[in-house]
Design an enzyme around this catalytic site. Sequence first.
Site, PDB file in Angstrom:
ATOM      1  CD  GLN A  15      10.696  13.114 -42.367  1.00  0.00           C
ATOM      2  OE1 GLN A  15      10.772  14.323 -42.417  1.00  0.00           O
ATOM      3  NE2 GLN A  15      10.463  12.377 -43.450  1.00  0.00           N
ATOM      4  CB  ILE A  17       7.320   8.903 -33.911  1.00  0.00           C
ATOM      5  CG1 ILE A  17       6.080   9.769 -33.649  1.00  0.00           C
ATOM      6  CG2 ILE A  17       7.467   7.864 -32.799  1.00  0.00           C
ATOM      7  CD1 ILE A  17       4.775   9.004 -33.706  1.00  0.00           C
ATOM      8  NE  ARG A  19      16.692  14.314 -35.677  1.00  0.00           N
ATOM      9  CZ  ARG A  19      17.309  15.257 -36.355  1.00  0.00           C
ATOM     10  NH1 ARG A  19      16.915  15.513 -37.594  1.00  0.00           N
ATOM     11  NH2 ARG A  19      18.293  15.943 -35.837  1.00  0.00           N
ATOM     12  CB  ALA A  20      11.398  11.203 -30.995  1.00  0.00           C
ATOM     13  CD  GLN A 148      -6.910   9.249 -40.459  1.00  0.00           C
ATOM     14  OE1 GLN A 148      -7.177   9.357 -39.266  1.00  0.00           O
ATOM     15  NE2 GLN A 148      -5.702   9.505 -40.942  1.00  0.00           N
ATOM     16  CE1 TYR A 151      -1.871   5.892 -39.896  1.00  0.00           C
ATOM     17  CE2 TYR A 151      -3.628   6.053 -38.263  1.00  0.00           C
ATOM     18  CZ  TYR A 151      -2.294   6.163 -38.604  1.00  0.00           C
ATOM     19  OH  TYR A 151      -1.378   6.533 -37.647  1.00  0.00           O
ATOM     20  CB  ALA A 153      -8.067  -1.677 -41.612  1.00  0.00           C
ATOM     21  CB  VAL A 186       2.445  12.066 -32.659  1.00  0.00           C
ATOM     22  CG1 VAL A 186       3.855  12.481 -32.229  1.00  0.00           C
ATOM     23  CG2 VAL A 186       1.923  10.947 -31.764  1.00  0.00           C
ATOM     24  CB  THR A 188       4.702  13.209 -37.163  1.00  0.00           C
ATOM     25  OG1 THR A 188       3.435  12.608 -37.477  1.00  0.00           O
ATOM     26  CG2 THR A 188       5.145  12.763 -35.774  1.00  0.00           C
TER      27      THR A 188
END
Length: 265
Positions: A15, A17, A19-20, A148, A151, A153, A186, A188
Amino acid sequence: MHVNGKVALVTGAAQGIGRAFAEGLLHKGAKVALVDWNLEAGVKCKAALDEEFEPQKTLFIQCDVADQEQLRDTFTKVVDYFGRLDILVNNAGVNNEKNWEKTLQINLVSVISGTYLGLDYMSKQHGGEGGVIINMSSLAGLMPVAQQPVYCASKHGIIGFTRSAAMARKLMNSGVRMNAICPGFVNTSILQSIEKEENMGPYIEYTGHIKDMMKCYGILDPEMIANGLITLIEDDDLNGAIMKITTSNGIHFQDYDTAPSYAKD
């Protein structure tokens, strides 16, 4: 590298990014291994792609990329099924400030593990024919994000690893190029995670700040990130490149001038 006829392995492919990415590669004529921990989403993704592309062009493998043994077995299955590996996209990622060890394991450690496994099959040193490895980072890998930190890092780590490993390519004559993609926000499921306490932990109270950043930067469609992926794969001059994708500037690159002369082609 021409994508047509090549074999690609994409993690987190069921699903968003991932999947794209899979769809973009298939449209270019590649065969794609769809790797994801989510069995239900993976089966649905494979079925949907089979309606548009020949079923033998894709292979779904359920895998927890944080599990080294599962990841190693996945690479073996892909090469056994398709006979080769030319393109690796380390895309799987999570946002979890509460369980920060999980975030580092999936976002960074699995990228490093996947890269080395990919080199085992693609590197000319190991009898391979060369290839391309693309690692998913983020704009959060280029700037601090107070809400974050873990995330952030993990995404900084991806950039440092990718640039360094790409620099070693010429020294080791592996024939494998490595680049990274740093998109902004993005559309998602990760965006939804910022509103969940089980993901954000103590930073949940700053969700409003992140939403303000989204309004400022805008939100990208996964298809635009897939366009960037194809560019990084097809342009043989790109190695160690850090691609940025934003709503304001589209696809562009981070400017670095720090590579020593021996690492430049």
